[in-house]
Scaffold this motif. Structure first.
Motif, PDB file in Angstrom:
ATOM      1  N   ASN A 303      40.446  50.812  55.353  1.00  0.00           N
ATOM      2  CA  ASN A 303      40.961  50.430  54.053  1.00  0.00           C
ATOM      3  C   ASN A 303      40.425  51.477  52.943  1.00  0.00           C
ATOM      4  OD1 ASN A 303      43.930  49.855  54.353  1.00  0.00           O
ATOM      5  ND2 ASN A 303      42.890  48.727  55.355  1.00  0.00           N
ATOM      6  N   LEU A 304      39.044  50.546  53.097  1.00  0.00           N
ATOM      7  CA  LEU A 304      38.234  50.645  51.757  1.00  0.00           C
ATOM      8  C   LEU A 304      37.648  52.023  51.943  1.00  0.00           C
ATOM      9  CD1 LEU A 304      35.160  48.217  51.349  1.00  0.00           C
ATOM     10  CD2 LEU A 304      37.168  48.939  49.553  1.00  0.00           C
ATOM     11  N   LEU A 305      37.590  52.851  53.369  1.00  0.00           N
ATOM     12  CA  LEU A 305      36.969  54.418  53.501  1.00  0.00           C
ATOM     13  C   LEU A 305      38.259  55.228  52.955  1.00  0.00           C
ATOM     14  CD1 LEU A 305      35.944  54.473  56.758  1.00  0.00           C
ATOM     15  CD2 LEU A 305      34.897  55.782  55.299  1.00  0.00           C
ATOM     16  N   LEU A 306      39.390  54.633  52.806  1.00  0.00           N
ATOM     17  CA  LEU A 306      40.872  55.573  52.368  1.00  0.00           C
ATOM     18  C   LEU A 306      40.341  55.250  51.023  1.00  0.00           C
ATOM     19  CD1 LEU A 306      43.820  54.188  54.648  1.00  0.00           C
ATOM     20  CD2 LEU A 306      42.494  56.419  54.912  1.00  0.00           C
ATOM     21  N   GLY A 307      40.750  54.132  49.667  1.00  0.00           N
ATOM     22  CA  GLY A 307      40.889  53.926  48.687  1.00  0.00           C
ATOM     23  C   GLY A 307      39.600  54.703  47.915  1.00  0.00           C
ATOM     24  N   LEU A 308      38.234  54.312  48.744  1.00  0.00           N
ATOM     25  CA  LEU A 308      37.449  55.196  48.082  1.00  0.00           C
ATOM     26  C   LEU A 308      37.007  56.668  48.012  1.00  0.00           C
ATOM     27  CD1 LEU A 308      34.155  52.623  49.307  1.00  0.00           C
ATOM     28  CD2 LEU A 308      35.442  52.874  46.999  1.00  0.00           C
ATOM     29  N   SER A 309      37.865  57.033  49.290  1.00  0.00           N
ATOM     30  CA  SER A 309      37.926  58.175  49.181  1.00  0.00           C
ATOM     31  C   SER A 309      38.920  58.979  47.999  1.00  0.00           C
ATOM     32  CB  SER A 309      38.192  58.664  49.898  1.00  0.00           C
ATOM     33  OG  SER A 309      39.429  58.315  50.732  1.00  0.00           O
ATOM     34  N   ARG A 310      40.340  58.442  47.962  1.00  0.00           N
ATOM     35  CA  ARG A 310      40.593  58.602  47.289  1.00  0.00           C
ATOM     36  C   ARG A 310      40.442  58.619  45.129  1.00  0.00           C
ATOM     37  NH1 ARG A 310      41.606  59.041  52.056  1.00  0.00           N
ATOM     38  NH2 ARG A 310      44.252  59.940  52.460  1.00  0.00           N
ATOM     39  N   VAL A 311      39.818  57.923  45.418  1.00  0.00           N
ATOM     40  CA  VAL A 311      38.768  57.358  43.442  1.00  0.00           C
ATOM     41  C   VAL A 311      38.012  58.961  43.963  1.00  0.00           C
ATOM     42  CG1 VAL A 311      37.574  56.255  42.397  1.00  0.00           C
ATOM     43  CG2 VAL A 311      39.439  55.638  43.145  1.00  0.00           C
ATOM     44  N   LEU A 312      36.920  59.073  45.115  1.00  0.00           N
ATOM     45  CA  LEU A 312      35.945  60.065  44.300  1.00  0.00           C
ATOM     46  C   LEU A 312      36.812  61.979  44.445  1.00  0.00           C
ATOM     47  CD1 LEU A 312      33.134  60.998  44.555  1.00  0.00           C
ATOM     48  CD2 LEU A 312      33.125  61.516  47.028  1.00  0.00           C
ATOM     49  N   LEU A 313      38.212  61.289  45.101  1.00  0.00           N
ATOM     50  CA  LEU A 313      38.405  62.562  44.719  1.00  0.00           C
ATOM     51  C   LEU A 313      39.040  63.303  44.214  1.00  0.00           C
ATOM     52  CD1 LEU A 313      41.018  64.592  46.177  1.00  0.00           C
ATOM     53  CD2 LEU A 313      42.269  63.315  46.611  1.00  0.00           C
ATOM     54  N   ALA A 314      39.433  61.863  42.872  1.00  0.00           N
ATOM     55  CA  ALA A 314      40.466  62.290  41.401  1.00  0.00           C
ATOM     56  C   ALA A 314      39.082  63.307  40.421  1.00  0.00           C
ATOM     57  CB  ALA A 314      40.909  60.701  40.907  1.00  0.00           C
ATOM     58  N   MET A 315      38.127  61.582  40.670  1.00  0.00           N
ATOM     59  CA  MET A 315      37.317  62.715  39.726  1.00  0.00           C
ATOM     60  C   MET A 315      36.472  63.895  40.252  1.00  0.00           C
ATOM     61  SD  MET A 315      34.547  58.680  41.057  1.00  0.00           S
ATOM     62  CE  MET A 315      33.383  58.793  39.170  1.00  0.00           C
ATOM     63  N   GLY A 316      36.468  64.354  41.923  1.00  0.00           N
ATOM     64  CA  GLY A 316      36.426  66.018  41.409  1.00  0.00           C
ATOM     65  C   GLY A 316      37.152  66.428  40.642  1.00  0.00           C
ATOM     66  N   ARG A 317      38.088  65.991  41.128  1.00  0.00           N
ATOM     67  CA  ARG A 317      39.244  67.085  40.257  1.00  0.00           C
ATOM     68  C   ARG A 317      38.861  66.647  38.912  1.00  0.00           C
ATOM     69  NH1 ARG A 317      44.653  64.144  42.696  1.00  0.00           N
ATOM     70  NH2 ARG A 317      45.094  65.589  44.869  1.00  0.00           N
ATOM     71  N   GLU A 318      37.930  66.113  38.132  1.00  0.00           N
ATOM     72  CA  GLU A 318      38.328  66.000  37.107  1.00  0.00           C
ATOM     73  C   GLU A 318      36.565  66.360  36.892  1.00  0.00           C
ATOM     74  OE1 GLU A 318      39.702  65.148  34.825  1.00  0.00           O
ATOM     75  OE2 GLU A 318      41.662  64.160  35.107  1.00  0.00           O
ATOM     76  N   GLY A 319      35.660  66.819  37.117  1.00  0.00           N
ATOM     77  CA  GLY A 319      34.531  67.307  37.231  1.00  0.00           C
ATOM     78  C   GLY A 319      33.400  66.417  37.060  1.00  0.00           C
ATOM     79  N   ASP A 320      33.918  64.402  36.976  1.00  0.00           N
ATOM     80  CA  ASP A 320      32.859  63.930  36.526  1.00  0.00           C
ATOM     81  C   ASP A 320      32.112  64.033  37.875  1.00  0.00           C
ATOM     82  OD1 ASP A 320      33.767  63.113  34.567  1.00  0.00           O
ATOM     83  OD2 ASP A 320      35.509  61.853  35.783  1.00  0.00           O
ATOM     84  N   VAL A 321      32.186  63.865  39.317  1.00  0.00           N
ATOM     85  CA  VAL A 321      31.390  64.753  40.448  1.00  0.00           C
ATOM     86  C   VAL A 321      31.685  66.119  40.490  1.00  0.00           C
ATOM     87  CG1 VAL A 321      31.369  62.600  40.697  1.00  0.00           C
ATOM     88  CG2 VAL A 321      33.386  63.819  41.981  1.00  0.00           C
ATOM     89  N   PRO A 322      30.683  66.786  41.774  1.00  0.00           N
ATOM     90  CA  PRO A 322      30.807  67.855  42.114  1.00  0.00           C
ATOM     91  C   PRO A 322      32.586  68.443  42.518  1.00  0.00           C
ATOM     92  CG  PRO A 322      28.402  67.345  43.355  1.00  0.00           C
ATOM     93  CD  PRO A 322      29.652  66.050  42.609  1.00  0.00           C
ATOM     94  N   SER A 323      32.447  69.738  42.037  1.00  0.00           N
ATOM     95  CA  SER A 323      33.920  69.348  42.640  1.00  0.00           C
ATOM     96  C   SER A 323      34.434  70.170  43.945  1.00  0.00           C
ATOM     97  CB  SER A 323      34.194  71.182  41.683  1.00  0.00           C
ATOM     98  OG  SER A 323      33.672  72.032  42.478  1.00  0.00           O
ATOM     99  N   VAL A 324      33.588  69.781  44.626  1.00  0.00           N
ATOM    100  CA  VAL A 324      33.966  70.009  45.819  1.00  0.00           C
ATOM    101  C   VAL A 324      34.944  68.998  45.982  1.00  0.00           C
ATOM    102  CG1 VAL A 324      31.380  68.705  46.912  1.00  0.00           C
ATOM    103  CG2 VAL A 324      33.254  70.160  48.952  1.00  0.00           C
ATOM    104  N   PHE A 325      34.646  67.307  45.841  1.00  0.00           N
ATOM    105  CA  PHE A 325      34.800  66.318  46.500  1.00  0.00           C
ATOM    106  C   PHE A 325      36.242  66.049  46.236  1.00  0.00           C
ATOM    107  CE2 PHE A 325      30.237  65.093  46.347  1.00  0.00           C
ATOM    108  CZ  PHE A 325      30.069  64.731  47.388  1.00  0.00           C
ATOM    109  N   GLY A 326      36.901  67.649  45.142  1.00  0.00           N
ATOM    110  CA  GLY A 326      38.580  67.255  44.640  1.00  0.00           C
ATOM    111  C   GLY A 326      39.279  67.903  45.362  1.00  0.00           C
TER     112      GLY A 326
END
Length: 437
Positions: A303-326
Motif C-alpha cells: 500500500n505504501l508503494l501505491l500511495g507514495l507513487s501517486r504522491v510522486l506522480l502529483a509532484m512530477g505533474r507540478e514540476g517539483d521533481v523531474p517531469s518523467v515521474f508525472g
C-alpha cells in the motif's frame, strides 16, 4: 513500454477502498508500535490508543472532505497547492515521501526478520537485508501490474492479518489471566501512567502513526469510483474497524503480559504478539500469529508503494521533481516511473532500518503532514464542507500539539529535512525558469 501523461482510471469501489485503508493500517502499527508506546507510558497505552483514534477521526474526516471535493492523486500535496500555498503543498508531499518510505523499508526488514525467526534461523543482517530487498522487488512488480491486481492480493493479506489478530486476542484473553501463568503479573509493576502526562502524549503521537493508513484512500482519490460518496464512507469505515482492532489487541496484550513485559519484548527486537501467543498458546498458534504479522507487513509495503507513487506522480505533474515521474502508462492504470522511483528509494532505505527511530520520525512528519491536511480543510467553502469546521480545528490542534512530544532529535532532524527540501525545490524552479502560478 509506452508512457503517456494523463489521468488514472476510476477502478476502485467502496469495498476496495476500505481494503486499501485496512491494508495500509494493519501492519507495523499493531504488531510493533503498541509495544513501543507501552514502554513510554505503561498500561495507559490503552488510553493512548483511544486518544490517537479520536485525533485520527478528525484528520480522517478532513481528508475525506478534501479527497471527495478534489479527487486527484497526491493527497495533501495536492490539497496544499489548491487550498494553501505551493510551498506548503510541496512540504506536505516531501514529509509524506520521507516518512512513509522509511516505514516501508522497516516493514520490509520486519518481514525478513519475522520469517527468519519462524524458520528457526538466526537473524543475520545481510541475509535479512537481501530478503528485504527481494520483498520490495516482488511487490513492486505486483504494483506495476495495476491497481486491480494489487487489490486482490491486498484483500487476501488483510483477511489473513485480521484472522491472526483474532487468534492473538483469543489466546491472550483465555490464557493470560490464569494464576498458573507466571507472566500474568509481570507488567503490572508499572504505574498506570508510568511516563506521566508527557509520556502519555508521546505515546499518543506514536500510536497516531498506526492509524494513518486511511490516507491511502485519499492519495488514490483519482482512482476511486464515485469519490464524493465512497471516499468519506471508506475513511470512516476504515477508522472504526481499526480502532476496534487496536483497542482489543492493546487490551489483550497488557492483560496477558503486562505493559512492562510487552515493552521489554518490543525493545529487544522480538516479535511481541507472536512471542506472547507462543508462550501462552503453544507453537502452532504462535506460528499463525507470526504468519499474520508477515502478511501485515507485506500489506504495508504494497500500500505504501501505491500511495507514495501517486504522491510522486502529483509532484512530477507540478514540476517539483523531474517531469518523467508525472506520467502514466498508455492504458492509464499505473504511474510506472513513479512506482519504480519510490521502489528505488525504499530499497535504499532497507539498508538502515531502525524500527524505533523510524517510528518516531514517522510520528513527527506524519503529524505535520496531517496538520496541513486540517489547515487545507478549513479553506473549504460551505458547499464543499461535509462536517463542522470544529472537526478540522480539533484535528489541527491535535496534530501540532502531539508533534512536539516526540524525541527532540527527531524534531531537529525533521525541521532540517523540511528546510533542505524547500531549498532544493527553489533551486529546481529557478533552473527551469518556472513559477508556482
Amino acid at each position: 513500454m509506452a508512457e503517456a501523461s494523463g489521468t488514472l482510471k476510476r477502478q476502485v469501489g467502496i469495498g476496495g477502498a476500505v481494503v486499501l485503508g485496512l491494508g495500509s493500517i494493519l501492519g507495523t502499527g499493531v504488531f510493533v508500535s503498541i509495544g513501543i508506546a507501552a514502554g513510554v507510558t505503561g498500561p495507559s497505552v490503552v488510553l493512548a490508543v483511544g486518544v490517537a483514534a479520536l485525533v485520527a477521526v478528525c484528520n480522517g474526516l478532513s481528508s475525506a472532505q478534501l479527497a471527495a471535493n478534489h479527487p486527484v492523486a497526491g493527497g495533501t500535496y495536492a490539497y496544499g497547492y489548491r487550498y494553501l500555498t505551493p510551498e506548503l503543498g510541496f512540504t506536505a508531499g516531501w514529509l509524506f515521501l520521507a516518512a512513509k518510505s522509511a516505514s516501508a523499508a522497516t516493514a520490509a526488514l520486519a518481514v525478513a526478520g519475522y520469517g527468519l525467526v519462524m524458520l528457526g534461523q538466526g537473524v543475520d543482517r545481510w541475509v535479512q537485508t537481501g530478503i528485504g530487498l527481494a520483498v520490495v522487488v516482488g511487490l513492486t512488480a505486483m504494483v506495476l501490474g495495476g491497481l486491480r491486481r494489487s487489490n486482490v492480493l491486498n484483500t487476501v493479506l488483510v483477511a489473513v492479518t485480521l484472522g491472526a489478530l483474532g487468534v492473538f486476542v483469543g489466546v491472550a484473553l483465555v490464557r493470560g489471566g490464569s494464576p498458573q501463568n507466571p507472566s500474568a503479573s509481570v507488567g503490572f509493576e508499572m504505574d498506570f501512567l508510568a511516563g506521566g502526562v508527557p509520556g502519555l502524549l508521546e505515546a499518543c503521537a506514536l500510536m497516531f502513526v498506526a492509524y494513518t493508513g486511511y490516507g491511502r484512500v485519499a492519495t488514490l482519490g483519482e482512482e476511486i469510483a464515485e469519490p464524493r460518496k465512497n471516499i468519506p464512507r471508506a475513511v470512516i469505515a476504515t477508522l472504526v474497524v481499526t480502532a476496534v482492532v487496536y483497542l482489543a489487541v492493546a487490551g489483550a496484550a497488557v492483560y496477558a503480559l503486562g505493559a512492562l513485559g510487552l515493552a521489554v519484548m518490543t525493545e529487544a527486537g522480538s516479535a511481541p504478539l507472536e512471542s506472547i501467543t507462543r508462550m501462552l498458546g503453544g507453537a502452532f498458534w504462535g506460528t499463525v500469529v507470526g504468519i499474520g504479522a508477515i502478511t501485515a507487513m507485506l500489506g504495508v509495503i504494497l500500500n505504501l508503494l501505491l500511495g507514495l507513487s501517486r504522491v510522486l506522480l502529483a509532484m512530477g505533474r507540478e514540476g517539483d521533481v523531474p517531469s518523467v515521474f508525472g506520467s502514466v502508462n498508455a492504458s492509464g492504470t499505473t504511474p510506472m516511473p513513479a512506482v519504480m522511483g519510490v521502489a528505488v528509494i525504499i530499497a535504499g532505505l532497507v539498508l538502515i532500518g531502525d524500527i524505533k527511530l523510524t517510528w518516531s520520525f514517522s510520528a513527527f512528519t506524519v503529524l505535520l503532514y496531517y496538520g496541513l491536511t486540517n489547515a487545507a480543510a478549513l479553506k473549504l467553502s460551505d458547499d464543499e464542507r461535509f462536517y463542522p469546521r470544529w472537526v478540522s480545528v480539533a484535528g489541527l490542534i491535535g496534530c501540532v500539539g502531539l508533534a512536539w512530544w516526540v524525541d527532540w532529535r527527531v524534531l531537529i532532524a525533521g525541521m532540517v529535512l523540511i528546510v533542505v527540501a524547500l531549498g532544493l525545490r527553489a533551486g529546481l524552479r529557478r533552473e527551469r525558469g518556472g513559477d508556482d502560478g
